[in-house]
Design a protein around this motif. Structure first.
Motif, PDB file in Angstrom:
ATOM      1  N   PRO A   8      51.281 -30.900  63.552  1.00 51.08           N
ATOM      2  CA  PRO A   8      50.327 -30.593  62.829  1.00 51.08           C
ATOM      3  C   PRO A   8      50.551 -29.638  61.917  1.00 51.08           C
ATOM      4  CG  PRO A   8      49.591 -29.465  64.834  1.00 51.08           C
ATOM      5  CD  PRO A   8      50.855 -30.071  65.374  1.00 51.08           C
ATOM      6  N   VAL A   9      50.052 -29.579  60.514  1.00 51.71           N
ATOM      7  CA  VAL A   9      50.403 -28.664  59.528  1.00 51.71           C
ATOM      8  C   VAL A   9      49.393 -28.175  58.786  1.00 51.71           C
ATOM      9  CG1 VAL A   9      52.889 -29.796  59.374  1.00 51.71           C
ATOM     10  CG2 VAL A   9      50.883 -30.418  57.766  1.00 51.71           C
ATOM     11  N   SER A  10      49.306 -27.021  58.345  1.00 58.17           N
ATOM     12  CA  SER A  10      48.593 -26.443  57.461  1.00 58.17           C
ATOM     13  C   SER A  10      48.851 -26.170  55.999  1.00 58.17           C
ATOM     14  CB  SER A  10      47.823 -25.187  58.144  1.00 58.17           C
ATOM     15  OG  SER A  10      47.311 -25.198  59.373  1.00 58.17           O
ATOM     16  N   VAL A  11      48.340 -26.776  55.070  1.00 53.34           N
ATOM     17  CA  VAL A  11      48.688 -26.400  53.693  1.00 53.34           C
ATOM     18  C   VAL A  11      47.709 -25.387  53.190  1.00 53.34           C
ATOM     19  CG1 VAL A  11      48.819 -27.476  51.430  1.00 53.34           C
ATOM     20  CG2 VAL A  11      49.193 -28.749  53.557  1.00 53.34           C
ATOM     21  N   VAL A  12      48.192 -24.077  52.648  1.00 54.38           N
ATOM     22  CA  VAL A  12      47.466 -23.180  52.313  1.00 54.38           C
ATOM     23  C   VAL A  12      48.041 -23.110  50.587  1.00 54.38           C
ATOM     24  CG1 VAL A  12      47.560 -20.697  52.285  1.00 54.38           C
ATOM     25  CG2 VAL A  12      47.833 -21.702  54.455  1.00 54.38           C
ATOM     26  N   MET A  13      46.559 -23.144  49.912  1.00 46.40           N
ATOM     27  CA  MET A  13      46.868 -23.088  48.458  1.00 46.40           C
ATOM     28  C   MET A  13      46.027 -21.735  47.971  1.00 46.40           C
ATOM     29  SD  MET A  13      46.202 -27.021  47.884  1.00 46.40           S
ATOM     30  CE  MET A  13      46.460 -26.782  46.112  1.00 46.40           C
ATOM     31  N   PRO A  14      46.786 -20.677  47.546  1.00 46.86           N
ATOM     32  CA  PRO A  14      45.984 -19.794  46.788  1.00 46.86           C
ATOM     33  C   PRO A  14      45.663 -20.100  45.285  1.00 46.86           C
ATOM     34  CG  PRO A  14      48.441 -19.529  46.372  1.00 46.86           C
ATOM     35  CD  PRO A  14      48.099 -20.680  47.316  1.00 46.86           C
ATOM     36  N   VAL A  15      44.334 -19.935  44.956  1.00 47.10           N
ATOM     37  CA  VAL A  15      43.630 -20.619  43.845  1.00 47.10           C
ATOM     38  C   VAL A  15      42.872 -19.789  43.007  1.00 47.10           C
ATOM     39  CG1 VAL A  15      42.220 -22.541  42.816  1.00 47.10           C
ATOM     40  CG2 VAL A  15      43.569 -22.983  45.283  1.00 47.10           C
ATOM     41  N   LEU A  16      43.122 -19.761  41.660  1.00 47.39           N
ATOM     42  CA  LEU A  16      42.306 -18.842  40.885  1.00 47.39           C
ATOM     43  C   LEU A  16      42.697 -19.503  39.180  1.00 47.39           C
ATOM     44  CD1 LEU A  16      40.968 -15.923  40.280  1.00 47.39           C
ATOM     45  CD2 LEU A  16      43.270 -15.196  39.590  1.00 47.39           C
ATOM     46  N   GLY A  73      41.597 -11.895  44.170  1.00 48.56           N
ATOM     47  CA  GLY A  73      42.039 -12.701  43.300  1.00 48.56           C
ATOM     48  C   GLY A  73      43.697 -12.604  43.146  1.00 48.56           C
ATOM     49  N   LYS A  74      44.117 -11.972  44.263  1.00 48.82           N
ATOM     50  CA  LYS A  74      45.712 -11.684  44.022  1.00 48.82           C
ATOM     51  C   LYS A  74      46.524 -12.718  45.113  1.00 48.82           C
ATOM     52  CE  LYS A  74      45.396  -7.913  41.404  1.00 48.82           C
ATOM     53  NZ  LYS A  74      45.848  -8.093  40.018  1.00 48.82           N
ATOM     54  N   GLY A 178      53.705 -11.019  57.416  1.00 49.42           N
ATOM     55  CA  GLY A 178      53.239 -11.681  56.387  1.00 49.42           C
ATOM     56  C   GLY A 178      53.538 -11.303  55.076  1.00 49.42           C
ATOM     57  N   PHE A 179      52.785 -11.770  53.896  1.00 54.40           N
ATOM     58  CA  PHE A 179      53.059 -11.364  52.614  1.00 54.40           C
ATOM     59  C   PHE A 179      52.607  -9.942  52.495  1.00 54.40           C
ATOM     60  CE2 PHE A 179      53.075 -15.881  52.403  1.00 54.40           C
ATOM     61  CZ  PHE A 179      54.082 -16.397  51.332  1.00 54.40           C
ATOM     62  N   ASP A 180      53.601  -9.246  51.651  1.00 53.44           N
ATOM     63  CA  ASP A 180      53.273  -7.890  51.184  1.00 53.44           C
ATOM     64  C   ASP A 180      52.040  -7.833  50.197  1.00 53.44           C
ATOM     65  OD1 ASP A 180      53.084  -5.379  50.323  1.00 53.44           O
ATOM     66  OD2 ASP A 180      55.205  -4.805  50.378  1.00 53.44           O
ATOM     67  N   GLU A 181      50.820  -7.526  50.405  1.00 54.07           N
ATOM     68  CA  GLU A 181      49.768  -7.509  49.499  1.00 54.07           C
ATOM     69  C   GLU A 181      49.963  -6.483  48.258  1.00 54.07           C
ATOM     70  OE1 GLU A 181      46.123  -7.929  51.139  1.00 54.07           O
ATOM     71  OE2 GLU A 181      46.482  -9.234  52.674  1.00 54.07           O
ATOM     72  N   THR A 182      50.915  -5.594  48.442  1.00 56.66           N
ATOM     73  CA  THR A 182      51.226  -4.635  47.185  1.00 56.66           C
ATOM     74  C   THR A 182      52.157  -5.497  46.374  1.00 56.66           C
ATOM     75  OG1 THR A 182      53.215  -3.648  48.240  1.00 56.66           O
ATOM     76  CG2 THR A 182      50.824  -2.549  48.841  1.00 56.66           C
ATOM     77  N   MET A 183      52.644  -6.606  46.727  1.00 59.82           N
ATOM     78  CA  MET A 183      53.555  -7.244  45.737  1.00 59.82           C
ATOM     79  C   MET A 183      52.613  -8.250  45.215  1.00 59.82           C
ATOM     80  SD  MET A 183      56.565  -6.000  45.891  1.00 59.82           S
ATOM     81  CE  MET A 183      57.491  -7.198  44.607  1.00 59.82           C
ATOM     82  N   HIS A 184      52.016  -8.002  43.940  1.00 61.69           N
ATOM     83  CA  HIS A 184      51.172  -8.898  43.460  1.00 61.69           C
ATOM     84  C   HIS A 184      51.973  -9.898  42.555  1.00 61.69           C
ATOM     85  CE1 HIS A 184      48.325  -5.223  42.881  1.00 61.69           C
ATOM     86  NE2 HIS A 184      48.416  -5.502  44.250  1.00 61.69           N
ATOM     87  N   LYS A 332      49.101  -0.820  45.058  1.00 60.48           N
ATOM     88  CA  LYS A 332      48.588  -0.765  46.151  1.00 60.48           C
ATOM     89  C   LYS A 332      47.740  -2.182  46.780  1.00 60.48           C
ATOM     90  CE  LYS A 332      47.399   4.219  45.319  1.00 60.48           C
ATOM     91  NZ  LYS A 332      46.301   4.922  45.095  1.00 60.48           N
ATOM     92  N   ALA A 333      47.498  -2.287  47.953  1.00 60.23           N
ATOM     93  CA  ALA A 333      46.971  -3.582  48.522  1.00 60.23           C
ATOM     94  C   ALA A 333      45.533  -3.527  48.164  1.00 60.23           C
ATOM     95  CB  ALA A 333      46.956  -3.477  49.888  1.00 60.23           C
TER      96      ALA A 333
END
Length: 334
Positions: A8-16, A73-74, A178-184, A332-333
């Motif tokens: 099974p797969v999960s598709v993750v979409m950041p949307v703005l 929103g990031k 995971g992803f570094d949330e300080t790297m916008h 900063k995060a």
């Protein structure tokens, strides 16, 4: 070799602010005809258009779609919150302005299995609809615009520093936090760097292609590439060993253009003729753009070809200025 059973797969979409493209992007995911179970997690930021309304209607029509809020929103925060809500261990990243080609997810899962990689990805196939967008798309794919990046131009399958979007193993993401949330921005490159530093493998496959819808105006391109330059400098600040000629070329070009132009102007004003040679830098650059655009964009409609030198100049100068200016304060995060 077919996998049995298909994971099974999960598709993750950041949307703005994806009113124009979201329905197409989600539709191309749902039309994949993947043999295994599939879910779509939309991490929605505080959009200024009809994005949230469109997402809600899509979720009403298909039970495989889940919506989660991303108040910041990031992009990296959206990816992390989407991954946290995702059910499965294979995670497919798709952007709200991208369109998967037929069979993308099936082939990506096969490549993940065949290569043993932590992350696989392919070609960012930029396609425009208006003349300006066509010129931007051509610049993305050409050496004149963004250089010789494999995921822009294609190439042979094999290990890579980074890939476009990506299909990940959850275990790899958990291993590096995971992803570094300080790297916008530049969060994909930075994440893949950390995966590689921990012994992981990033794999490029030309079999995988995602249609990318580029910015539609020069001002939007300028803003995008200015921020890209700022964040590329931040990556190099954090990881100095990642500096390369390709990433340093735009700021060096900007310095050369400015210095050459200033010297030429001083020469005209003072009568010191040898300073006039400074104009060679901007004039030579303009000639390079015109001739290069004629070569790289020879298949474009004439209206798009007209925009090509302006688009390339906007990309180069905006990236270079962004790199030189850098970030005003340490991120900063949020």
């Amino acid at each position: 070799m077919p996998l049995s059973p298909w994971p099974p797969v999960s598709v993750v979409m950041p949307v703005l602010n994806e009113e124009r493209h979201l329905e197409e992007a989600v539709g191309r995911v749902l039309e994949q005809d993947y043999p295994g179970a599939l879910e779509v997690v939309l991490a929605i930021g505080p959009s200024k258009d009809r994005t949230e309304e469109i997402a809600a209607k899509l979720a009403e029509k298909d039970h495989r779609i889940t919506i989660v809020p991303n108040p910041t929103g990031k992009t990296p925060a959206a990816l992390n919150v989407g991954i946290a809500h995702a059910k499965h261990d294979i995670l497919v990243r798709v952007d709200g302005h991208g369109a998967l080609t037929d069979g993308y997810i099936t082939r990506a899962v096969e490549v993940l299995d065949e290569s043993g990689a932590d992350n696989v990805g392919g070609v960012m196939a930029a396609e425009g609809r208006t003349p300006t967008e066509m010129a931007v798309a051509c610049a993305y794919r050409s050496r004149l615009g963004l250089g010789a990046s494999t995921f822009h131009q294609g190439g042979k399958a094999g290990p890579a520093d980074t890939v476009y979007l990506g299909v990940f193993r959850r275990a790899a993401l958990e291993r590096v936090g995971g992803f570094d949330e300080t790297m916008h921005r530049a969060q994909d490159w930075e994440l893949n760097y950390r995966i590689r530093k921990t012994g992981g493998l990033i794999w490029f496959s030309p079999d995988l292609s995602v249609t990318y819808r580029p910015r539609s105006s020069l001002s939007a391109v300028a803003k995008q590439f200015f921020h890209t330059g700022q964040w590329r400098r931040e990556v190099i600040r954090r990881h100095p060993e990642t500096a390369s000629k390709r990433y340093l070329a735009p700021p060096v070009a900007v310095i050369g253009l400015v210095v050459g132009t200033v010297l030429g102007i001083i020469g005209l004003a003072t009568g010191i003729s040898w300073l006039d040679l400074g104009f060679i830098a901007p004039l030579g650059y303009a000639l390079l753009l015109i001739c290069g655009s004629a070569m790289e964009g020879r298949y474009l409609p004439w209206k798009a070809l007209f925009w090509m030198p302006l688009v390339c100049a906007t990309m180069h100068v905006s990236w270079g200025l962004g790199f030189l200016v850098g970030l005003r304060e340490r991120p900063k995060a949020v």
